[in-house]
Design an enzyme around this catalytic site. Structure first.
Site, short mmCIF file in Angstrom:
data_model
loop_
_atom_site.label_atom_id
_atom_site.label_comp_id
_atom_site.label_asym_id
_atom_site.label_seq_id
_atom_site.Cartn_x
_atom_site.Cartn_y
_atom_site.Cartn_z
N ASP A 109 -11.38 -1.01 11.88
CA ASP A 109 -10.32 -2.00 11.77
C ASP A 109 -9.65 -2.15 13.13
O ASP A 109 -9.21 -1.16 13.72
CB ASP A 109 -9.28 -1.55 10.72
N ASP A 135 -7.94 -7.41 12.01
CA ASP A 135 -6.79 -7.63 11.14
C ASP A 135 -5.99 -8.85 11.62
O ASP A 135 -5.67 -8.96 12.80
CB ASP A 135 -5.91 -6.37 11.16
N GLU A 193 -9.98 -11.49 9.98
CA GLU A 193 -9.15 -11.82 8.83
C GLU A 193 -8.30 -13.03 9.21
O GLU A 193 -7.42 -12.94 10.06
CB GLU A 193 -8.25 -10.65 8.45
N HIS A 237 -8.33 -4.04 0.14
CA HIS A 237 -7.18 -3.14 0.05
C HIS A 237 -5.85 -3.89 -0.10
O HIS A 237 -4.84 -3.27 -0.42
CB HIS A 237 -7.12 -2.27 1.31
N ASP A 238 -5.84 -5.19 0.16
CA ASP A 238 -4.62 -5.99 0.06
C ASP A 238 -4.54 -6.79 -1.24
O ASP A 238 -3.56 -7.52 -1.45
CB ASP A 238 -4.53 -6.98 1.22
#
Length: 540
Positions: A97, A197, A239, A312-313
């Site tokens: 990440d 991210d 993302e 995960h979000d």
């Protein structure tokens, strides 16, 4: 030459909740290494590793205080090196990440910026003078103003997330060089790329209140590409909540000038009432079909899709998209089939392959996520009842995806011998890896088969996309074709049986995937059972 990641399947590991070998109650890097054989068995090619860098953990590691060090709660750099090495032995690549829209407020750059307004690192962040009011009315994604006053200098710094996550100023050339230096350091360690991210925020223009897709975004990404991974056979996925088909064509241009692919969230947001994630509405299947069609056709030969239903979000995919009670197994398999038949690179979030569900805590004290806790405080202050605020957290809160991986039916689901950092879902007694591996009809083996199909059949990676009976109620059916093969993927989104007319005989085709044993077929029609999915292949 075809890029390796077009045949790959990525598995996201959220380290805090994956596997604890130390008894601390939090997962660690050694715990991931310990489970590599399990992931190899599943058939995945890539691990996307959520942040394990040094961090105060204000946002579960997405607030990085040192990009060159490992958070002691996860282990050491030696543990990281061993994970990369052991994964490579199993033909599994690691992507890290990359969180470079912001850092932790504990990062040495920000600490230097706070200590001295003349520090060269002061301009690594976004500052505005205090004129008696906030610089503007921009809101943090986690709630509240996007500006916090540094009383020592009497200037505001910007943070699009928590106040502990100050935004970096990508207009500063030295900042960009330091980021690229760090990326190359990790690539030289042997990782295979980055999940970036909120990368579409790095072109922000605060004074014009532009956050995503700012005017310099693609310029920055092209420069990053040139300075780091250009010419390397790596996977880069950005993302990008604000991505459009047009911008995604630029992001994932086949010329390789920016990224391999992006995460876009248009399908996720279909269930957000008026754009508010905390107020969900039932899925409009027709709208869902239109979004998928738009992206499948819009990027065909012009870019590349990432395929996902959870991370995960987000809530657990079977709870958000399917039926996580009576038809949990059937709907989990159906959703997997629908997704893995599309063009793009599929992503599996840990536990998705065994059908893990939302936990939906009743008590506020059981929640850990900063976004959820901030929402609860803001909502109740605005007059929302405790019960309604909790109901939103139960459905949408990020902790649903972050409960510990369910390895077996033992205490703490085999995740830890200590006290888990967050409660384990009590349904681990029935939903766990050990049980899934013993059952040849489990969700796990359904995923394993789908992953193998992508590697075996070029039509899944290359084929065109076209709906079959797009207007059929409760049915999501499509075909893919590449001149040599035609793939049919037919899915029932309903708890009710439904009939679909066909111009071919499904019994005459090769059945690649099916979540029921028997096909209910009559001349010219297929009757689909609740959440039935079937994938068929015809040689041309």
């Amino acid at each position: 030459m075809k890029k390796w990641w077009k045949k790959a399947c990525v598995y996201q590991v959220y380290p805090t909740s994956f596997n604890d070998t130390s008894g601390s109650g939090s997962g660690d890097i050694a715990g991931i290494t310990e489970k590599l054989d399990y992931l190899e068995n599943l058939g995945i090619n890539v691990i996307w590793l959520s942040p394990v860098y040094k961090s105060p953990m204000a946002d579960n590691g997405y607030d990085i205080s040192d990009y060159y060090d490992i958070n002691p709660m996860f282990g050491t750099m030696e543990d990281m090196d061993r994970l990369i090495e052991e994964a490579k032995k199993r033909n599994i690549k690691i992507i890290m990440d990359l969180v470079v829209n912001h850092t932790s407020d504990q990062h040495e750059w920000f600490q230097s910026a706070l200590a001295d307004v003349n520090s060269p690192y002061r301009d690594y962040y976004v500052w505005r003078e205090n004129t008696g009011d906030l610089p503007n009315d921009m809101e943090s994604i986690f709630g509240g103003p996007a500006w916090t006053l540094d009383e020592n200098s009497n200037e505001y710094y910007m943070h699009l997330f928590a106040k502990e996550q100050p935004d970096l100023n990508w207009e500063n050339e030295n900042l960009r060089k330091d980021v690229y230096k760090m990326m190359n350091w990790w690539l030289n360690k042997g990782i295979a790329g980055f999940r970036m991210d909120v990368i579409d925020l790095i072109g922000k223009v605060p004074d014009e209140k532009i956050t995503d897709n700012g005017p310099m975004l693609h310029t920055h990404l092209k420069e990053m590409n040139q300075a780091t991974y250009k010419g390397s056979d790596v996977l880069t996925v950005g993302e990008c909540w604000g991505a459009t088909v047009d911008s995604a064509q630029a992001f994932s241009n086949p010329d390789g000038s920016e990224l391999s692919m992006v995460f876009q969230f248009h399908h996720i947001m279909l269930r957000w009432k008026d754009g508010n994630k905390w107020d969900t509405i039932p899925l409009d299947l027709d709208a869902f079909k239109s979004v998928i069609e738009k992206w499948q056709t819009g990027l065909h030969n012009r870019g590349w899709n990432s395929l996902f239903l959870g991370n995960h979000d987000l809530p657990r995919s079977v709870s958000y998209w399917g039926n996580d009670t009576k038809y949990r197994v059937e709907s989990a398999k159906m959703l997997a089939t629908l997704l893995h038949g599309l063009q793009g690179t599929p992503y599996i979030f840990q536990g998705e392959e065994i059908g893990m569900t939302n936990i939906g805590f009743d008590a506020l004290e059981d929640y850990r996520d900063i976004e959820s806790l901030n929402h609860y405080e803001i909502a109740t202050k605005a007059g929302v009842s405790h019960e309604d605020a909790i109901e939103s957290l139960k459905k949408i809160g990020r902790d649903n995806a972050r409960t510990p991986m369910q390895w077996n039916d033992h205490e703490n689901a085999g995740f830890t011998e200590g006290q888990p950092w967050i409660k384990v879902n009590p349904n681990h007694k029935d939903i766990n890896v050990e049980a899934a591996l013993k059952n040849e009809n489990s969700i796990f083996y359904h995923y394993k088969n789908l992953i193998a199909l992508r590697k075996a059949y070029d039509v899944i990676t290359d084929g065109t996309f076209e709906f079959i009976h797009k207007d059929a109620k409760d049915i999501f059916a499509y075909k893919r074709e590449n001149g040599l093969e035609r793939l049919y993927c037919i899915n029932n989104f309903s708890e009710e049986p439904t009939t679909l007319s066909l111009d071919f005989d499904p019994l005459s085709l090769e059945r690649l995937s099916h979540n029921y044993e028997i096909i209910d077929h009559k001349q010219g029609a297929l009757t689909l059972k609740p959440y039935e999915s079937i994938m068929l292949l015809k040689k041309l």
